[in-house]
Design a protein around this motif. Structure first.
Motif, PDB file in Angstrom:
ATOM      1  N   LEU A  45     -12.577   9.104 -65.000  1.00  0.00           N
ATOM      2  CA  LEU A  45     -12.634  10.096 -63.612  1.00  0.00           C
ATOM      3  C   LEU A  45     -12.632   8.899 -62.355  1.00  0.00           C
ATOM      4  N   GLY A  46     -11.801   8.015 -62.667  1.00  0.00           N
ATOM      5  CA  GLY A  46     -11.624   6.730 -61.645  1.00  0.00           C
ATOM      6  C   GLY A  46     -10.477   7.586 -60.375  1.00  0.00           C
ATOM      7  N   PRO A  47     -10.268   6.671 -59.626  1.00  0.00           N
ATOM      8  CA  PRO A  47      -9.673   6.954 -58.366  1.00  0.00           C
ATOM      9  C   PRO A  47      -8.158   7.564 -58.744  1.00  0.00           C
ATOM     10  N   THR A  48      -7.614   6.849 -59.800  1.00  0.00           N
ATOM     11  CA  THR A  48      -6.045   7.459 -60.119  1.00  0.00           C
ATOM     12  C   THR A  48      -6.321   8.996 -60.730  1.00  0.00           C
ATOM     13  N   PHE A  49      -7.347   9.141 -61.369  1.00  0.00           N
ATOM     14  CA  PHE A  49      -7.429  10.625 -61.888  1.00  0.00           C
ATOM     15  C   PHE A  49      -7.535  11.614 -60.630  1.00  0.00           C
ATOM     16  N   TRP A  50      -8.180  11.173 -59.552  1.00  0.00           N
ATOM     17  CA  TRP A  50      -8.532  12.107 -58.543  1.00  0.00           C
ATOM     18  C   TRP A  50      -7.059  12.026 -57.531  1.00  0.00           C
ATOM     19  N   VAL A  51      -6.445  11.000 -57.547  1.00  0.00           N
ATOM     20  CA  VAL A  51      -5.139  10.701 -56.701  1.00  0.00           C
ATOM     21  C   VAL A  51      -4.075  11.642 -57.325  1.00  0.00           C
ATOM     22  N   GLY A  52      -3.887  11.761 -58.714  1.00  0.00           N
ATOM     23  CA  GLY A  52      -3.007  12.385 -59.420  1.00  0.00           C
ATOM     24  C   GLY A  52      -3.463  13.940 -59.331  1.00  0.00           C
ATOM     25  N   CYS A  53      -4.569  14.231 -59.444  1.00  0.00           N
ATOM     26  CA  CYS A  53      -4.725  15.680 -59.265  1.00  0.00           C
ATOM     27  C   CYS A  53      -4.462  16.250 -58.014  1.00  0.00           C
ATOM     28  N   PHE A  54      -4.805  15.554 -56.943  1.00  0.00           N
ATOM     29  CA  PHE A  54      -4.748  15.932 -55.545  1.00  0.00           C
ATOM     30  C   PHE A  54      -3.088  16.019 -55.290  1.00  0.00           C
ATOM     31  N   PHE A  55      -2.400  15.115 -55.565  1.00  0.00           N
ATOM     32  CA  PHE A  55      -1.196  14.841 -55.506  1.00  0.00           C
ATOM     33  C   PHE A  55      -0.236  16.266 -56.160  1.00  0.00           C
ATOM     34  N   PHE A  56      -0.775  16.429 -57.305  1.00  0.00           N
ATOM     35  CA  PHE A  56       0.018  17.814 -58.217  1.00  0.00           C
ATOM     36  C   PHE A  56      -0.629  19.053 -57.532  1.00  0.00           C
ATOM     37  N   LEU A  57      -1.697  19.064 -56.834  1.00  0.00           N
ATOM     38  CA  LEU A  57      -2.464  20.176 -56.434  1.00  0.00           C
ATOM     39  C   LEU A  57      -1.659  20.719 -55.084  1.00  0.00           C
ATOM     40  N   ILE A  58      -1.602  19.817 -53.905  1.00  0.00           N
ATOM     41  CA  ILE A  58      -1.204  20.128 -52.743  1.00  0.00           C
ATOM     42  C   ILE A  58       0.449  19.640 -52.484  1.00  0.00           C
ATOM     43  N   PRO A  59       0.375  18.197 -52.248  1.00  0.00           N
ATOM     44  CA  PRO A  59       1.718  17.666 -51.694  1.00  0.00           C
ATOM     45  C   PRO A  59       2.750  18.056 -52.801  1.00  0.00           C
ATOM     46  N   TYR A  60       2.738  17.983 -54.023  1.00  0.00           N
ATOM     47  CA  TYR A  60       3.731  18.328 -55.000  1.00  0.00           C
ATOM     48  C   TYR A  60       4.270  19.682 -54.620  1.00  0.00           C
ATOM     49  N   ASN A  61       3.152  20.647 -54.707  1.00  0.00           N
ATOM     50  CA  ASN A  61       3.770  22.091 -54.319  1.00  0.00           C
ATOM     51  C   ASN A  61       4.339  22.300 -53.036  1.00  0.00           C
ATOM     52  N   LEU A  62       3.829  21.485 -52.155  1.00  0.00           N
ATOM     53  CA  LEU A  62       4.594  21.767 -50.588  1.00  0.00           C
ATOM     54  C   LEU A  62       6.083  21.249 -50.788  1.00  0.00           C
ATOM     55  N   ALA A  63       6.264  20.327 -51.466  1.00  0.00           N
ATOM     56  CA  ALA A  63       7.767  19.774 -51.771  1.00  0.00           C
ATOM     57  C   ALA A  63       8.368  20.717 -52.473  1.00  0.00           C
ATOM     58  N   MET A  64       7.742  21.212 -53.743  1.00  0.00           N
ATOM     59  CA  MET A  64       8.433  22.124 -54.462  1.00  0.00           C
ATOM     60  C   MET A  64       8.932  23.211 -54.002  1.00  0.00           C
TER      61      MET A  64
END
Length: 299
Positions: free
Chosen positions: A43-62
């Motif tokens: 549950l380190g930083p990369t887990f949270w970075v990836g989850c947040f990326f695919f939660l909002i920025p990725y969906n905004l782009a898609m």
């Protein structure tokens, strides 16, 4: 409010929020998080970075890219303008594209730098699918069958990115789970296209549903869900119970087995059911994942 009303910062933010489809954010963040933890990630930083990326920025782009390039057809589509997609004011098109790129870059950079080298081609494929589905000159959404496969890549690839970032290779059971999820995504896109047969044909947009016809596409979707359920049986002694998750989708879509091109808009009722089924089935699958990981007792 009229179309030529002043485009304030608040209205721009409203467009960005609606075009990102908040109801669907979890559909891409969840696969990344689940695959990461199941593959032994912490549950380190990369887990949270990836989850947040695919939660909002990725969906905004898609979805943002989709709404910009589908503007003309969205004007004719009665289901647009709410939780199922914004009809973007032309004046905000550039804002959406810039915001999508700017919000994605730092997260992609983090995953590329911190993750295993294998994450680079997988991230590239995932982001290419996001752009290629809608952008002018590519428009994979207008190439029958490729539209369903590309759309499924949108929802499956976050799991692939998680595994690649960890440098993890799926087991045989893992491959069954990933393949089942991919088929579920393809079947879902195909069924979702049925409700838009009318607006898409009016706008001159090809899709799996406009080419095959509404009824054939519904039956193809049913076959995809059934195949996904069968593949899920190979996902392991606990996760194989997720195969039952295919049943509510089969029941829901089967209601439209006799649909015609003329009545294709009726499939919208099934699509609304689909949006909420995702939450119910997702909850059950989450419980199975927790049991599989030993975080919940099986009883």
């Amino acid at each position: 409010m009229t179309a030529d009303a002043p485009l304030t910062a608040r209205r721009r933010l409203g467009h960005l929020f609606r075009t990102s489809r908040p109801l669907s954010w979890i559909n891409t963040a969840y696969p990344f998080g689940a695959a990461w933890l199941l593959a032994g990630g912490d549950l380190g930083p990369t887990f949270w970075v990836g989850c947040f990326f695919f939660l909002i920025p990725y969906n905004l782009a898609m979805y943002g890219i989709n709404d910009v390039f589908d503007y003309e057809s969205d004007l004719r589509n009665p289901r647009k303008g709410g939780v199922e997609g914004d009809v973007l004011d032309r004046r905000v098109h550039r804002t959406v594209i810039v915001a999508a790129i700017a919000s994605c870059v730092p997260f992609v950079a983090w995953l590329a730098i911190v993750g295993h080298p294998a994450v680079l081609p997988v991230l590239a494929l995932s982001l290419f699918a996001v752009v290629a589905y809608s952008a002018r000159g590519l428009r994979f959404k207008e190439i029958p069958f490729l539209d369903s496969l590309t759309s499924s890549t949108h929802f499956s690839s976050p799991a692939w990115v998680a595994l690649a970032a960890l440098g993890a290779w799926p087991s045989a059971a893992g491959w069954c789970g990933l393949a089942a999820f991919f088929l579920w995504g393809a079947a879902s896109q195909a069924f979702g296209a049925v409700q838009d047969v009318g607006p898409d044909r009016e706008a001159g947009i090809a899709s799996i549903a406009t080419v095959l016809g509404a009824r054939t596409t519904v039956w193809l979707s049913l076959a995809g869900y059934a195949a996904a359920g069968l593949l899920a049986l190979g996902a392991g002694p606990v996760l194989s119970w997720a195969a039952l998750g295919a049943v509510p989708y089969l029941v829901s879509v089967a209601r439209f087995a006799r649909i015609t091109d003329e009545t294709s808009a009726d499939a919208h009722r099934g699509w609304v059911s689909f949006l909420w089924l995702n939450y119910a089935v997702g909850f059950v699958v989450t419980m199975l994942l927790l049991i599989h990981a030993g975080l919940l007792p099986p009883g």
